[in-house]
Design a protein around this motif. Sequence first.
Motif, PDB file in Angstrom:
ATOM      1  N   LEU A 305       0.829  -1.203   0.000  1.00 53.29           N
ATOM      2  CA  LEU A 305       0.000   0.000   0.000  1.00 53.29           C
ATOM      3  C   LEU A 305       0.866   1.256   0.000  1.00 53.29           C
ATOM      4  O   LEU A 305       0.554   2.236  -0.697  1.00 53.29           O
ATOM      5  CB  LEU A 305      -0.933  -0.003   1.207  1.00 53.29           C
ATOM      6  CG  LEU A 305      -2.024  -1.083   1.194  1.00 53.29           C
ATOM      7  CD1 LEU A 305      -2.680  -1.192   2.562  1.00 53.29           C
ATOM      8  CD2 LEU A 305      -3.074  -0.774   0.124  1.00 53.29           C
ATOM      9  N   VAL A 314      -6.752   5.400  -1.924  1.00 54.20           N
ATOM     10  CA  VAL A 314      -6.846   4.472  -3.046  1.00 54.20           C
ATOM     11  C   VAL A 314      -7.810   5.042  -4.075  1.00 54.20           C
ATOM     12  O   VAL A 314      -8.753   5.761  -3.742  1.00 54.20           O
ATOM     13  CB  VAL A 314      -7.317   3.080  -2.561  1.00 54.20           C
ATOM     14  CG1 VAL A 314      -8.750   3.127  -2.054  1.00 54.20           C
ATOM     15  CG2 VAL A 314      -7.156   2.035  -3.646  1.00 54.20           C
ATOM     16  N   SER A 423      -7.108  -0.759   2.478  1.00 52.50           N
ATOM     17  CA  SER A 423      -6.119   0.285   2.180  1.00 52.50           C
ATOM     18  C   SER A 423      -6.117   1.370   3.248  1.00 52.50           C
ATOM     19  O   SER A 423      -5.077   1.975   3.521  1.00 52.50           O
ATOM     20  CB  SER A 423      -6.394   0.902   0.802  1.00 52.50           C
ATOM     21  OG  SER A 423      -7.557   1.704   0.824  1.00 52.50           O
TER      22      SER A 423
END
Length: 463
Positions: A305, A314, A423
Amino acid sequence: MLDFAIFAVTFVIILVGAVLYLYPSSRRASGIPGLNPTDEKDGNLQDIVNRGSLHEFLVSLHQEFGSVASFWFGGRPVVSLGAVKQLQQHINPNHSTDSFETMLKSLLGYQSGTGGAGESVIRKKLYETAISNTLENNFPLVLKLVEELVGKWRSFPEAQHTPLCAHLLGLAMKTVTQLALGERFGDDAQVISFRKNHDAIWSEIGKGYLDGSLEKSSSRKGHYEKALSEMESVLLSVAKERKSQRKQSVFVDALLQSSLTERQIMEDCMVFTLAGCVITANLCIWALHFLSTSEEVQDKLYQELQDVLGSDPVSVDKIPQLRYCQQVLNETVRTAKLTPIAARLQEVEGKVDQHVIPKQTLVIYALGVVLQDADTWDVPYRFDPDRFEEESARKSFCLLGFSGNQTCPELRFAYTVATVLLSSVVRQLKLHRLKGQAAEVRSELVSTPKDETWITVSRRSSS
């Protein structure tokens, strides 16, 4: 008592020949090895009840009779497929309809849109496109809802127990209702009312869906039918409101631009909201549960990530680059047996191995059996996202309908929401399993924990 209760009304017109009915002790589903009916009227219903769920029944059935086996729903023969090779042979010629959607609609008694294979393909494409466009158009809303939840978790003291089921079902309900039906469900009171009916419906069709107890209880059946009627009325009213506003931003709007009837629009909204909420919630619950059991997997996901997203949120275009996150979600689906059962009606006569499957036979996909088959998966009961680095694992997963073109659209939706959740959570928090707690699976239409699943969280130090 239960004559075709599970797959009525869609399948009730398909009757077993009278000759077979007269000779229960010698019946087989077209010569396919399997069980004789233990009861003339209910078939193998009691065997399924004794095992605790259809999934557990199928596990024992395939252990005894192999990867292609038969049993009986009422007076009707059913074929079950329990291995990758056999599922591949059957899925490929029968891909015009989605097996999970087919099963869910039949359980609800929905019949509209049965104008043939061509109409089914067009309607399926419309449904899938509507979900994909809805996600893309409303991605900022998904981010907002996830960040609200993660912000709440960040405010908790580190020792506080966090209930995954309660919180993530709430997230799923808010996300699905607002993306499917619009801003009316930005009001928490509307979501709570929706959830009441949703839970009443799903508890009856999703808890193993074959114990027959609903037919035996007039009060439960009345409660279910009232909830279904109220839910249908809400969906119809939403469609009318959206049509008059002429907006084109959420799922129902896309359906309103099509040639579908009012009834068909309501049914597709019902399927998406019912299945979307449950699949999204349970994918997120299981993913965070499994992450809490492995600091190593969390750290590896955190590094990906950071490498792909840095400090940015994201985005839709970045999701395909999160390959390890995809592996984590794939392994979550596999280990939890997220959707252990699907079904299709055999549209034309088919063949699996040497076995002929007659036209109009109900075919069960014993996905939960295959997902933990030791011949397909190395150490199948271990949570190991790295197994999906192997091409063979990815291919098997795709053949089962959990990735690629044959993924059910509700699962694709759930993957997107779960990716946004992971995320955000993994970059801000560390997840910790409570000592002594083991989450047990309740295998229904969608596998869910038997009890509330708890974790604790701590803030991740910046590096």
